[in-house]
Design an enzyme around this catalytic site. Sequence first.
Site, mmCIF file in Angstrom:
data_model
loop_
_atom_site.group_PDB
_atom_site.id
_atom_site.type_symbol
_atom_site.label_atom_id
_atom_site.label_comp_id
_atom_site.label_asym_id
_atom_site.label_seq_id
_atom_site.Cartn_x
_atom_site.Cartn_y
_atom_site.Cartn_z
ATOM 1 N N ASP A 135 0.751 -1.156 0.203
ATOM 2 C CA ASP A 135 0.011 -0.215 -0.014
ATOM 3 C C ASP A 135 0.804 1.181 0.093
ATOM 4 O O ASP A 135 0.368 2.165 -0.304
ATOM 5 C CB ASP A 135 -0.867 0.095 1.081
ATOM 6 C CG ASP A 135 -1.793 -1.309 1.181
ATOM 7 O OD1 ASP A 135 -1.979 -2.018 0.136
ATOM 8 O OD2 ASP A 135 -2.317 -1.446 2.525
ATOM 9 N N ARG A 170 -15.422 -1.606 -24.593
ATOM 10 C CA ARG A 170 -16.159 -1.780 -23.420
ATOM 11 C C ARG A 170 -15.601 -0.880 -22.483
ATOM 12 O O ARG A 170 -14.549 -0.275 -22.640
ATOM 13 C CB ARG A 170 -15.894 -3.256 -22.747
ATOM 14 C CG ARG A 170 -16.790 -4.190 -23.506
ATOM 15 C CD ARG A 170 -16.446 -5.605 -22.704
ATOM 16 N NE ARG A 170 -17.558 -6.461 -23.199
ATOM 17 C CZ ARG A 170 -17.017 -7.945 -23.486
ATOM 18 N NH1 ARG A 170 -16.123 -8.241 -23.086
ATOM 19 N NH2 ARG A 170 -18.219 -8.836 -23.606
HETATM 20 O O1 F6P Z 1 -2.261 -4.212 3.449
HETATM 21 C C1 F6P Z 1 -1.911 -4.926 2.361
HETATM 22 C C2 F6P Z 1 -3.430 -5.183 1.707
HETATM 23 O O2 F6P Z 1 -3.221 -6.179 0.686
HETATM 24 C C3 F6P Z 1 -4.343 -4.101 1.242
HETATM 25 O O3 F6P Z 1 -4.199 -3.484 0.144
HETATM 26 C C4 F6P Z 1 -5.613 -4.595 1.361
HETATM 27 O O4 F6P Z 1 -6.854 -3.951 1.801
HETATM 28 C C5 F6P Z 1 -5.487 -5.810 2.544
HETATM 29 O O5 F6P Z 1 -4.044 -6.104 2.549
HETATM 30 C C6 F6P Z 1 -6.162 -7.169 2.332
HETATM 31 O O6 F6P Z 1 -5.833 -7.923 3.320
HETATM 32 P P1 F6P Z 1 -6.096 -9.395 3.780
HETATM 33 O O7 F6P Z 1 -5.045 -10.179 2.725
HETATM 34 O O8 F6P Z 1 -6.296 -9.806 4.911
HETATM 35 O O9 F6P Z 1 -7.573 -9.731 2.770
#
Ligand code: F6P
Length: 373
Positions: A135, A170
């Site tokens: 992120d 699309r």
């Molecule tokens: O923090 C990394 C991340 O991949 C985010 O982008 C996403 O919102 C979250 O983790 C998803 O979490 P999990 O793998 O627990 O579903």
Amino acid sequence: MSQNIGILTAGGDCPGLNAAIRGIGKAALSIGNINVIGFLDGFRGLMEDRTIRLDGKNLSGILTVGGTILGTSRDKPHRMPIGNKVLDMTDKMMETYEKHHLDVLVCLGGGGTQKNAFRLKEKGMNVITLPKTIDNDVGMTDVTFGFDTALGIATDAIDRLHSTAHSHHRIIVVEIMGHNAGWLALGAGVAGGADVILIPEIPYNLETVAEGIRKRSRHGKRFSIVAVAEGALPTEMAERMRPLQEQKLNAEKKSERQQAKEGIAVLEGELKEHTLQLSHQLEEMTNLEARVTILGHLQRGGTPSAADRLLATRLGTACMDYIQDRHFGVMVASRGEGTEPVPLEDVVGKKKLVPPDHHWVTSARNVGTILGD
Ligand code: F6P
């Protein structure tokens, strides 16, 4: 005298974790007289004292491997599900730390891990952290490892979606991870030439987006790629969310913070399947067929990019230098070409979001990308 170092990886996995573990471990091997152990599955492995030795054999052949050889979990030391209860297990973790006579515990993780490591520091442990997450939203560091790889994967996906969107005339709405930060969607959107980029930091107006796509059609461009961050918000939702986020941040009483959290959870519930809804709405408003691609965990998987390997190795080996100087209670931040030890108290709670005037935003606007505002 020999030294003992513990390492754990916590939160969502990402490419580059193994490169960082290797960087710390191999730097320790070359100094000599240092025992390195890894705790399995994040803070849970620390609590349950589940370890592996990180010796020359276990550190070999992992530089290019995605994920983490240590395993990970989203467990928090102070709120850990145990049976049907949620308990504060920090004392138990302190016992493990003392049992292994650790000089330091190195925690590799994102924003949540920085907070959890800070809690352990306050309990009396020597801790050092490394910033990782796809992120890229950890404050006080230029960048986090994992981001570059995910950016490459998401950009490649947008490239591939172009040809099919073009062939079928699309709209393709592609959902990109990033939690509440727009770095991945923005970066991949600009690099992949998405026609619309929607990120949490810039709430969007649906009619503005639809009109932008209709205008493209009127100019003969009968397809559009919409890169939408998973946390993107329509303006009306952002207006409902903002006071709750402020309340959560500034609440003096625990009950007020809890109330804000519950309010946010309700709104997040309304936003579930937001990307699908957006696709349906755009289909209706533009009379163009629309399809959705959710990239999901593909963005976190597989081989780390060269840039992530370099960054993770740089941070991992610098971490060993700080350990030798007994410079504890810090996150090893990436700063320019080097590193900087940032006190954990200065990192905690400093989520790094996309500033609305960031040069990627300006570049997107300058090439005519629709940002929905
Ligand atoms: O923090 C990394 C991340 O991949 C985010 O982008 C996403 O919102 C979250 O983790 C998803 O979490 P999990 O793998 O627990 O579903």
